[in-house]
Design an enzyme around this catalytic site. Structure first.
Site, PDB file in Angstrom:
ATOM      1  N   LYS A   1       0.846  -1.198   0.000  1.00 23.11           N
ATOM      2  CA  LYS A   1       0.000   0.000   0.000  1.00 23.11           C
ATOM      3  C   LYS A   1       0.882   1.248   0.000  1.00 23.11           C
ATOM      4  CE  LYS A   1      -4.023   1.906   2.507  1.00 23.11           C
ATOM      5  NZ  LYS A   1      -4.939   1.712   3.642  1.00 23.11           N
TER       6      LYS A   1
ATOM      7  N   SER B   1     -10.204  -0.819   6.769  1.00 16.52           N
ATOM      8  CA  SER B   1      -9.574  -0.617   5.453  1.00 16.52           C
ATOM      9  C   SER B   1      -8.827  -1.813   4.876  1.00 16.52           C
ATOM     10  CB  SER B   1      -8.622   0.578   5.500  1.00 16.52           C
ATOM     11  OG  SER B   1      -9.340   1.781   5.447  1.00 16.52           O
TER      12      SER B   1
ATOM     13  N   SER C   1      -9.906   1.586   2.560  1.00 10.80           N
ATOM     14  CA  SER C   1      -9.013   2.375   1.747  1.00 10.80           C
ATOM     15  C   SER C   1      -7.943   1.561   1.019  1.00 10.80           C
ATOM     16  CB  SER C   1      -8.318   3.413   2.629  1.00 10.80           C
ATOM     17  OG  SER C   1      -7.452   2.778   3.562  1.00 10.80           O
TER      18      SER C   1
END
Lengths: 501, 100
Positions: A82, A181, A157
Site C-alpha cells: 500500500k 480498510s 481504503s
C-alpha cells in the site's frame, strides 16, 4: 511468458516450487508483471511499479537457491505494498497530491520484514487519499476498479492492495486498517484480509492516520498466505513504542486442525442493524451452521455499545488524523504553494492545494472536535464510548473464542453511488470499526457470491487480543468448508496456465 | 449544536487551510450532516466512565541508551521544496499576522 498463474498458486507453493527448481524467482516476478500488463490498465491497482527492486530481490533468491541455501518463508512470492508505507527506492504518495513527488528516505518495518522473508516488491498500491475512504474513489490518481466487476469499487481504503491479490497481479499484499480498510476491501474483492491486534505489527514507516487505531496487515487469496505473511511482519520493533513484546506465534502451523470445540458467538444485535442486506445476514447464519457442523459450540451474543462505534470513530479517527496531518505544511516535504507572502500564507495555501476533499473534511471534523468548547462534548464522550465497547468485547470473549458478523452491510457498490453524502460511505465500516476501537484482531474471509450481483461477500471473524492463532485456525476451517473460488471471471477469461493446486 | 459558516472559518484557520467561500458553504453542510449523525453520543449517559486514549495498557516503554544511526542531513533534506543543502528554507516569518 512465465507460464505461471499467480491466481492458482498460493505463496507457500511458490516458495516450494522455487526451492525445488520447478521455476525461478525471476519467473515468479515475470508472472506478476505479465498479469499487470494484461489487466492493470483496466483495474488501476498500482500507483507505481518497481521492477528494478522486484528483480533484484528475485536474483537474491535465485542465488540462494543456486548456492544450496535454505529459502526464507516467502521466497520469490510477488507482493504489493500500500502506498502509505515507505520503502527506499519508491515514492510514498498516500495517493495524495501533497506527497506526489515524495521519495521514501527510510523503510517501513513491516515492509522491511516482508522483504527479508524473501517477498518480491512488485509495486505500490492505490488507496483512498491518506486512507480516508471505503472505495478508493478518494485517490488523487483515480480509483481502482474491482476485478469482479469493473463498474464497481474494490472497497477501501486499501482497495489497490485487495485488487492486486484478487486479480493475481501479486500473491499477497500489505494494507492498513484504521476502521476496516483491510477487511472491507477483502470482503468486496473475495480475498482474505486480516487486521491484526493493535501492536502486533510495528507502525514505524507507515504514514499515520489514527495512531491509536492504525494497524498494518496482510491480504492473501488464502488464510494460509495471510498467516505466513503475518508471521513475517509481526513482532516488537524498537522504532515503535506501541509495538508489543508479545511473542510471535507460528500462525501457519495453527491451521488445518478444524474448529472442533471452538466457542463461536454470533453477534445478534449487530446483525439486526438497518441497512444490512438479507443475503449478507444469511452469510452469518450459514457460517454459524458451518461451524456447528465442524463441531464448534455456537451461541449468540450482543455487543450493545458497538452500534455507537461509528459515531465514536468519526470523532476519534478524524481527531487523530487532524493532528497527524498537521505535519504536511509545505516546509520539509510535500507540495509547497507558489509565491507565499509569509509562513502562515504558505501553510494555508500549501495544505488547501495539496489535500483532496475527503482529507479536508476529516481534518476539519477532527479539528472541530478537538477545539475549545467542543472537546469534552465530542472527543471526551467518544473516548468514554470507546471504553464501553472494550467492555462489551471483554464480556463476549469470556464466553466465546471467536465472534461472527458480516464484514460489510452490502456487496461492492458502483462508482459514484455514495459520494454525495459522506455518511453513507462511512456506514460501510459499521461492522469493522468496533474492532479498531477495542484494538483486538479480526479477519474477513470470503463466504460466497451474492446471487443477484455475482459479487463476493465476506464473513468477519473477530478474535481476542493477540489471539491470531485461534482466529486464523477458525478462518481456515471456514475457508475449507466453504470452498470459495477466488478467481474472478475477468481473470478466468485470460485462460488459466500452469497452476499449483 | 448546529455548525455555522463562521465556525467553519474559525476551524479552517485552526487547521491552517485556506478555504474558498464555496468550500466553506459545502463543508458547513457536510460537517453539519456528519455531526447530526454522531450526535447520538451526546445522548449517552457516560458519567463516571473512564476515557480510553489507547487500546493497550502499555506504559513507560524503555530502550537501552545507546547511540544508533539516524537520518542523514542529506536524506532529511532530500524532499524539501526549498533548501540550501544545510537547512530548510522558508519565507520571512516576521511581521506575519495570525489569529489565535
Amino acid at each position: 511468458m512465465s507460464g505461471i498463474d499467480l491466481s492458482v498458486f498460493p505463496a507457500r507453493q511458490i516458495r516450494d516450487a522455487i526451492a525445488s527448481g520447478e521455476f525461478s524467482a525471476r519467473e515468479a516476478a515475470d508472472a506478476a508483471y505479465e498479469r499487470i500488463d494484461a489487466l492493470d490498465s483496466d483495474v488501476h491497482a498500482f500507483l507505481q511499479l518497481t521492477p528494478e527492486l522486484a528483480y533484484a530481490a528475485a536474483d537474491r533468491i535465485d542465488a540462494l537457491r543456486a548456492a544450496g541455501e535454505d529459502l526464507p518463508s516467502l521466497a520469490g512470492v510477488p507482493a504489493g505494498i500500500k502506498d502509505n508505507m515507505n520503502l527506499v527506492g519508491t515514492r510514498t504518495t498516500c495517493a495524495s497530491r501533497i506527497l506526489g513527488d515524495y521519495e521514501s528516505v527510510y523503510d517501513c518495518t513491516a515492509v522491511r520484514r516482508l522483504l527479508d522473508a524473501g517477498a518480491l516488491p512488485i509495486g505500490k498500491c492505490n488507496m483512498d487519499e491518506f486512507a480516508f475512504g471505503s472505495s478508493t474513489e478518494n485517490s488523487a490518481y483515480g480509483p481502482t476498479r474491482n476485478p469482479w466487476d469493473l463498474d464497481r469499487v474494490p472497497g477501501g481504503s486499501s482497495g489497490g492492495s485487495a485488487a492486486v491479490v484478487a486479480a493475481g497481479m501479486a500473491s499477497i499484499s500489505l494494507g492498513s486498517d484504521t476502521g476496516g480498510s483491510i477487511r472491507q476491501p477483502g470482503a468486496l474483492t473475495g480475498t482474505v484480509g486480516l487486521k491484526p491486534t493493535y501492536g502486533r505489527v510495528s507502525r514505524y514507516g507507515i504514514v499515520a492516520f489514527g495512531s491509536s487505531l492504525d494497524q498494518i496487515g496482510p491480504f492473501g487469496r488464502t488464510v494460509e498466505d495471510v498467516a505466513l505473511t503475518l508471521e513475517a511482519i509481526a513482532g516488537e520493533d524498537a522504532m515503535d513504542a506501541t509495538s508489543s513484546p508479545e511473542p510471535v506465534e507460528r500462525y501457519s502451523e495453527a491451521l488445518g486442525i478444524g474448529a472442533k470445540g471452538l466457542r463461536v458467538g454470533v453477534v445478534r444485535d449487530m446483525l439486526a442493524a438497518e441497512g444490512c442486506g438479507e443475503e449478507i445476514r444469511a452469510v452469518v447464519d450459514q457460517a454459524a451452521e458451518t461451524f456447528a457442523a465442524l463441531g464448534a459450540e455456537v451461541g449468540s451474543v450482543d455487543l450493545p455499545n458497538a452500534k455507537h462505534g461509528l459515531a465514536a470513530y468519526y470523532i476519534i479517527g478524524p481527531a487523530e488524523a487532524s493532528s497527524n496531518l498537521a505535519r504536511f505544511d509545505g516546509i520539509r516535504y510535500g507540495h509547497r504553494a507558489a509565491e507565499a507572502t509569509d509562513v502562515l500564507d504558505l501553510y494555508m495555501r500549501s495544505r488547501a492545494e495539496g489535500f483532496g476533499p475527503e482529507s479536508i473534511r476529516r481534518i476539519m471534523l477532527g479539528t472541530y472536535a478537538l477545539s475549545a468548547g467542543y472537546y469534552d462534548a465530542y472527543y471526551g464522550q467518544a473516548q468514554k464510548a470507546r471504553t464501553r465497547i472494550i467492555e462489551d468485547f471483554r464480556a463476549a470473549f469470556e464466553r466465546f473464542d471467536i465472534l461472527l458478523t458480516p464484514t460489510t452491510p452490502e456487496v461492492a457498490f458502483r462508482f459514484g453511488e455514495k459520494v454525495d453524502d459522506p455518511y453513507t460511505m462511512y456506514l460501510n465500516d459499521y461492522y469493522t470499526i468496533p474492532v479498531n476501537l477495542a484494538g483486538n484482531c479480526a479477519v474477513s474471509v470470503p463466504s460466497g457470491l451474492c446471487t443477484t450481483t455475482g459479487m463476493p461477500m465476506g464473513l468477519q471473524i473477530i478474535g481476542d487480543y493477540f489471539a491470531e492463532s485461534t482466529l486464523l485456525r477458525a478462518a481456515a476451517a471456514f475457508e475449507e468448508a466453504t470452498g470459495f473460488d477466488s478467481v474472478p471471471p475477468l481473470v478466468k477469461a485470460l485462460g488459466v496456465a500452469k497452476g499449483g493446486e | 449544536m448546529a455548525i455555522t459558516e463562521s465556525d467553519v472559518r474559525h476551524v479552517a484557520m485552526l487547521a491552517r487551510l485556506a478555504l474558498t467561500d464555496e468550500q466553506v458553504t459545502t463543508l458547513t453542510a457536510e460537517l453539519g450532516s456528519v455531526l447530526g449523525h454522531i450526535d447520538e453520543l451526546q445522548r449517552l449517559d457516560l458519567t463516571g466512565v473512564q476515557p480510553t486514549a489507547h487500546p493497550l495498557a502499555m506504559t513507560n516503554r524503555m530502550r537501552a541508551d545507546v547511540i544508533v544511526p539516524g537520518l542523514s542531513r542529506e536524506a532529511a533534506l532530500s524532499n524539501a521544496p526549498e533548501s540550501d543543502g544545510m537547512a530548510f528554507l522558508i519565507p520571512t516569518i516576521t511581521g506575519a499576522g495570525e489569529e489565535s
